[in-house]
Write an enzyme that holds these catalytic residues in place. Structure first.
Site, mmCIF file in Angstrom:
data_model
loop_
_atom_site.group_PDB
_atom_site.id
_atom_site.type_symbol
_atom_site.label_atom_id
_atom_site.label_comp_id
_atom_site.label_asym_id
_atom_site.label_seq_id
_atom_site.Cartn_x
_atom_site.Cartn_y
_atom_site.Cartn_z
ATOM 1 N N PRO A 2 0.840 -1.202 0.000
ATOM 2 C CA PRO A 2 0.000 0.000 0.000
ATOM 3 C C PRO A 2 0.877 1.255 0.000
ATOM 4 C CG PRO A 2 -0.638 -1.517 1.760
ATOM 5 C CD PRO A 2 0.631 -2.032 1.180
ATOM 6 N N GLU A 3 0.563 2.192 -0.888
ATOM 7 C CA GLU A 3 1.299 3.449 -0.973
ATOM 8 C C GLU A 3 0.389 4.565 -0.445
ATOM 9 O OE1 GLU A 3 3.112 3.813 -4.905
ATOM 10 O OE2 GLU A 3 3.189 1.641 -5.085
ATOM 11 N N ARG A 115 1.890 -11.734 4.439
ATOM 12 C CA ARG A 115 3.342 -11.910 4.500
ATOM 13 C C ARG A 115 3.965 -11.531 5.839
ATOM 14 N NH1 ARG A 115 5.506 -10.212 -1.426
ATOM 15 N NH2 ARG A 115 3.465 -9.504 -2.063
#
Ligand SMILES: [Zn+2]
Length: 279
Positions: A2-3, A115
């Site tokens: 996510p940016e 992750r």
């Protein structure tokens, strides 16, 4: 990962959903995500109210009523999904779940992460400013006080950097990652391998305009769900159909029809149009 547009989408939603709610209970099934002893974490957070939800770079900041702030970094694949009291859960809501926040009104916030690179930290709210100075984050690109002049000054500090790497470096500008650096450079017509020092003033200005424009647009569409990202309501962002180069290797350029290529630059993938973007 996510940016800025994705994290800001989640922030806006959570600010509306969580402000004023009291945390009644926390379930932690993956203790390594919490960067302090669990009993201390519980002691500080349980019983506190969430006053507001902020953001700096890609980090979410939950400001609590007791003088502490909880920092949440979603890293590669983190999700925060909110469900009201009694709202039916979907499979995705609890998939890869590691933390659940239960609020006094029986709503819940699920912190999921395939992750497991994400984290939760506590910092006293009064120390936040110093913390972010120590982390050396560059300016927030969508703030009005981030100007072309600021951008040119930062660009001059890194003359040898390839522009793709320059945009990814959080110490230069905050919140830009692999997706939007590719899209910004396509917008500007600049090849990702160009060196910062070789950019003409007009080209630097186009990159600056691209930063503002692409990030604003992506925010409007609640971000890009090309892999794991979902917003705080468990919905996908809608920017994927608007992507011009990112993730489009081998497909035709939407502007000129050339084949989009991919290059490794400093361990990261850069997607670009060899015809539209000048080396
Ligand atoms: Zn093209």
């Amino acid at each position: 990962m996510p940016e800025l547009p994705e994290v800001e989408t989640i922030r806006t939603q959570l600010q509306k959903l969580l402000a004023g709610k009291r945390i009644a209970k926390i379930d932690v099934s993956l203790p390594k995500m919490v960067k302090l002893p669990l009993d201390k974490f519980r002691k500080i957070v349980v019983g506190a109210k969430i006053i507001s939800v902020g953001r700096r770079a890609k980090i979410l900041i939950f400001n609590l009523s007791n003088g502490w702030s909880m920092l949440v970094h979603l890293k590669m694949s983190g999700r925060l999904i909110f469900r009201k009291k009694g709202e039916a859960l979907k499979e995705q809501d609890t998939k890869w779940n590691h933390l659940v926040y239960y609020f006094a009104d029986n709503s819940r916030l699920f912190h999921n992460d395939l992750r497991q690179f994400g984290y939760v930290k506590l910092i006293e709210t009064a120390d936040l400013a110093d913390f972010f100075v120590r982390e050396k984050f560059g300016p927030e690109p969508l703030e009005k006080d981030f100007t072309l002049d600021d951008f040119l000054v930062i660009l001059k500090r890194r003359p040898k950097a390839k522009i793709k790497q320059f945009l990814l470096d959080q110490q230069n500008i905050s919140g830009i990652g692999n997706i939007y650096s590719d899209e910004i450079l396509f917008f500007a017509g600049i090849h990702p391998q160009r060196k910062a020092a070789d950019l003409k003033p007009e080209e630097a200005r186009k990159i600056f305009d691209g930063i503002k424009k692409i990030l604003t647009q992506a925010l409007k569409y609640r971000g890009t769900s090309d892999s794991d990202y979902l917003d705080a309501l468990g919905e996908k962002g809608e920017y994927v159909p608007r992507l011009k180069v990112y993730g489009r290797e081998g497909e035709r350029c939407k502007k000129c029809g050339a084949i989009i290529q991919r290059l490794k630059i400093g361990g990261r993938s850069a997607h670009f149009c060899p015809q539209c973007q000048k080396l």
